[in-house]
Enzyme design. Structure first.
Site, PDB file in Angstrom:
ATOM      1  N   LEU A 174     -11.670  -5.205   1.673  1.00  0.00           N
ATOM      2  CA  LEU A 174     -11.295  -3.523   1.010  1.00  0.00           C
ATOM      3  C   LEU A 174     -11.107  -2.948   0.203  1.00  0.00           C
ATOM      4  O   LEU A 174     -11.997  -2.131   0.108  1.00  0.00           O
ATOM      5  CB  LEU A 174     -10.401  -3.610   1.377  1.00  0.00           C
ATOM      6  CG  LEU A 174      -8.736  -2.595   1.439  1.00  0.00           C
ATOM      7  CD1 LEU A 174      -9.235  -1.248   2.703  1.00  0.00           C
ATOM      8  CD2 LEU A 174      -7.506  -2.471   2.092  1.00  0.00           C
ATOM      9  N   SER A 178     -13.525   2.734  -5.975  1.00  0.00           N
ATOM     10  CA  SER A 178     -11.838   3.220  -6.141  1.00  0.00           C
ATOM     11  C   SER A 178     -10.861   3.524  -4.834  1.00  0.00           C
ATOM     12  O   SER A 178     -10.688   4.332  -5.115  1.00  0.00           O
ATOM     13  CB  SER A 178     -13.249   4.800  -6.089  1.00  0.00           C
ATOM     14  OG  SER A 178     -13.657   5.211  -4.836  1.00  0.00           O
ATOM     15  N   GLY A 180      -7.848   1.352  -4.714  1.00  0.00           N
ATOM     16  CA  GLY A 180      -7.496  -0.079  -4.489  1.00  0.00           C
ATOM     17  C   GLY A 180      -5.661   0.382  -4.035  1.00  0.00           C
ATOM     18  O   GLY A 180      -5.956   0.116  -2.973  1.00  0.00           O
ATOM     19  N   SER A 181      -4.439   0.963  -4.560  1.00  0.00           N
ATOM     20  CA  SER A 181      -3.331   1.514  -3.563  1.00  0.00           C
ATOM     21  C   SER A 181      -3.691   2.291  -2.820  1.00  0.00           C
ATOM     22  O   SER A 181      -3.152   2.671  -1.418  1.00  0.00           O
ATOM     23  CB  SER A 181      -2.883   1.612  -4.365  1.00  0.00           C
ATOM     24  OG  SER A 181      -2.019   0.567  -4.810  1.00  0.00           O
ATOM     25  N   GLU A 418      -2.392  -7.696  -2.733  1.00  0.00           N
ATOM     26  CA  GLU A 418      -1.258  -7.802  -1.091  1.00  0.00           C
ATOM     27  C   GLU A 418      -0.621  -6.672  -1.307  1.00  0.00           C
ATOM     28  O   GLU A 418       0.620  -6.874  -0.687  1.00  0.00           O
ATOM     29  CB  GLU A 418      -1.156  -8.564  -0.248  1.00  0.00           C
ATOM     30  CG  GLU A 418      -2.219  -9.248   0.194  1.00  0.00           C
ATOM     31  CD  GLU A 418      -1.630 -10.076   1.412  1.00  0.00           C
ATOM     32  OE1 GLU A 418      -0.569 -11.011   1.045  1.00  0.00           O
ATOM     33  OE2 GLU A 418      -1.855 -11.078   1.917  1.00  0.00           O
TER      34      GLU A 418
END
Ligand code: MYA
Length: 614
Positions: A174, A178, A180-181, A418
């Site tokens: 995933l 660019s 992340g969260s 995660e």
């Protein structure tokens, strides 16, 4: 040997939860969602679930002990850390025990475990080597999880036997430079070809197992032509095999901890993917990613129960044997405070994670806030536990050979991956507030015609006032489920739940839709929600223990009282901060940050050595 025991078992055939539920429900029996409305939803928390009969308990304990001993006898945690890899003998041991496919159905070569069973088994790696936990954990917690919970029968039959045996490793792709969260912002693209297949191009970073995996769950944007002729990117999930060609990876990343697990960049250059390897439909990729992450998070909490247990054993043993000032150091209050708190927090952590695993096994909808709370809670309590273990052991704890400094390095990532704890706190807070906003919607609608709806509005206002004054609380709703020995604690937690509801509704009324931009507030609301969940889980667990013939009843009451005392302070501490005074403090922080960023430096003022009084 263990495999034989497992294959004989009926007990391990419980299956996993089918995915797919509305993330912010109109009405939910989730305990955490309910808290925002001041409700005690007992379904997945009271009474504390009794999952197994005696025979099944014995079977799980036997499997746990055999696996623990084999793991302990084969694994060299410090060697793995130095070498940055796993010994092939250890990998083979994990394969022999079926630990690469704990939840894969037995008929597809796995152990067919439920979430509760896997949670229990995860404690082993948590205690003995977190690096190994991630080696096998990322593979099954997220690597092939989409195939397991959302894949077609054909996908399952094709891929699950390969990954369950450990013959092939799976990775979850995933994250990008660019992305992340902000999980929906992936740039990797998969363009539909004339023959129906997709051509993928892009790159992923920090992929656990990226350098050793053969099967990848990859999230990419598929450009789709709209009715008006414009092109819109739609995030979509695919199963990609290394054998498709065009899949390469970077060198293993040099990182702080979990060193024996591989982390690498993965590149996709003109990778041709057959249409049947799409998981779900075009545009459902974000949903797939969320489902996988939601369902993987409990595993972390479960793993870290084992970590905390191992640390507590070390700290207690050290404190019991170390003499300073002519006495064993455990006799001193400063050490007692550490040991008791570590144990109480581990007790709470365990109480929370098994509730989450059990709710998932019962195909509960909307368990994702509980799962996020469990991940945040366990990763922070484990960090605290490790820090205090090192403190109890002093200089000895700081030494590599003791293994505790490795645990600290390994643990640091658990608050980051995660879903960072920060982003998950915002998710818990915002989704909970949105839920209560939905419950308030009929009142807001009624307020538009106040005369016609006067009785409804007056009742609502009186209710709110009574809750604010503390004359109407969730105390009795909670106490009915709690052992009398813990009624004083239930009283306080019940009052705190009502205070939390009032505070949530107030800030929602104050900010309305702009609540999404109020992270200082939302973070504190989430903090209180997490602690209320943990304290309630502890009340439930300790109550159940009072009815269990061989439980350490007295000790469990002590653990519960110890935990809840601290937790209430945190809850009220967080809610106390939702004041205008604190808001001005947060404004100062926002302003200070702007200035730091504009100056591109942390130093805005004069250096102390430059201060000259005139
Ligand atoms: S893998 C990478 C991990 N990355 C992340 O976790 C990313 C974190 N970010 C997010 O989760 C999302 O972007 C967030 C949403 C939550 C921030 N479930 O506008 P939105 C719906 C279902 O709020 P965003 C790694 O680290 C929402 O209702 N649905 O979304 C390796 C809305 O729906 P609708 C959800 O602002 C780790 C829509 O989505 C959820 O973009 C290795 C959009 O919502 C949800 N949770 O942000 C670990 N949230 O459109 C190894 C939102 O219908 C572990 N929605 O209104 C091993 C452990 C050991 C195990 C041991 C075993 C042995």
């Amino acid at each position: 040997m263990k495999r034989v025991i497992l294959q004989k078992s009926n007990f391990l055939k419980q299956g996993v939860r089918a995915a797919g539920s509305k993330p912010i429900p109109d009405r939910s029996d989730s305990f955490v969602f309910g808290l925002f409305n001041g409700e005690i939803n007992p379904k997945n928390i009271f009474p504390y679930p009794s999952v197994f009969n005696q025979e099944q308990v014995d079977e799980l304990n036997e499997l746990f002990s055999a696996s623990f001993d084999a793991f302990d006898g084969t694994n060299e945690a410090l060697e793995n850390d130095l070498r940055g890899d796993l010994d092939p003998e250890m990998v083979q041991m994990l394969r022999d025990f079926g630990l690469f496919g704990m939840q894969v159905p037995e008929e597809l070569g796995g152990l067919g475990m439920s979430n509760v069973q896997m949670a229990r088994m995860s404690e082993i790696g948590g205690e003995l080597d977190l690096g190994v936990s991630i080696y096998i954990g990322a593979h099954q917690s997220i690597g092939f999880k989409a195939i397991l919970i959302l894949g077609t029968q054909e996908m399952k039959e094709k891929y699950l036997p390969l990954v369950a045996s450990g013959e092939k490793i799976a990775a979850f792709c995933l994250t990008e430079p660019s992305t992340g969260s902000d999980a929906s912002s992936v740039q990797t693209r998969a363009v539909k070809q004339e023959d129906g297949s997709y051509l993928m191009n892009g790159g992923k970073i920090w992929i656990t197992g990226g350098g050793i995996a053969d099967i990848f769950t990859v999230f990419a944007q598929v450009p789709v032509q709209q009715e008006d002729g414009t092109i819109k990117d739609k995030m979509t999930a695919f199963i990609v095999e290394r054998d498709f060609g065009g899949v390469t990876h970077g060198a293993p990343e040099k990182k702080m901890g979990i060193k024996c697990s591989n982390t690498a960049e993965v590149y996709f250059d003109d990778v041709r993917i057959p249409a049947e390897n799409m998981i779900g439909e075009v545009g459902e990729g974000f949903k797939v990613a969320m489902e996988v992450l939601n369902s993987g998070r409990y595993g972390m909490g479960a793993t870290l129960n084992g970590t905390q247990k191992g640390l507590i054993k070390k700290a207690t043993e050290f404190a019991a044997n170390r003499t300073q000032f002519r006495d064993k150091i455990y006799k001193f209050g400063a050490i007692q405070e550490k040991l008791a708190r570590m144990h109480a927090e581990q007790y709470a952590s365990e109480a929370v994670s098994y509730l989450v695993a059990n709710a998932m096994d019962h195909k509960t909808e909307n368990y994702h806030l509980e799962a996020a709370c469990g991940k945040i809670f366990a990763s922070e309590r484990a960090w605290h536990c490790c820090d205090e273990t090192i403190q109890v052991m002093g200089g000895m704890g700081y030494m590599f050979e003791q293994g505790v400094e490795k645990v600290m390095r390994d643990l640091r990532i658990f608050r980051i991956f995660e879903g960072t704890n920060d982003i998950l706190r915002l998710m818990v807070g915002l989704q909970g507030l949105q839920y209560t906003g939905q419950q308030l919607a009929p009142i807001a609608k009624a307020a538009k015609s106040p005369i016609a709806n006067a009785p409804t509005l007056i009742k609502f206002k009186m209710d709110q006032r009574a809750k604010e004054k503390g004359s109407k609380t969730a105390v009795n709703d909670l106490k009915q489920y709690v052992d009398p020995a813990l009624h004083p604690e239930a009283q306080k937690v019940g009052e705190a739940i009502t205070r939390f509801e009032v505070a949530s509704k107030k800030i929602l009324q104050k900010f309305n839709k702009d609540i999404i931009n109020q992270q200082f507030h939302v973070k504190r609301i989430a903090e209180a929600a997490i602690e209320l969940f943990a304290s309630s889980a502890v009340l439930s667990r300790a109550t159940a223990a009072q009815k269990h013939p061989t439980a350490n009843k007295e000790e469990e009451i002590l653990l519960a009282k110890t935990y809840i005392f601290d937790s209430l302070k945190k809850i009220h501490g967080a809610l106390d901060q939702l004041t205008e005074q604190d808001e001005s403090h947060w404004k100062n922080m926002a302003e200070l940050t702007e200035k730091m960023v504009n100056a591109d430096s942390p130093v805005l003022g004069a250096h102390p050595t430059e201060l000259i009084h005139k």
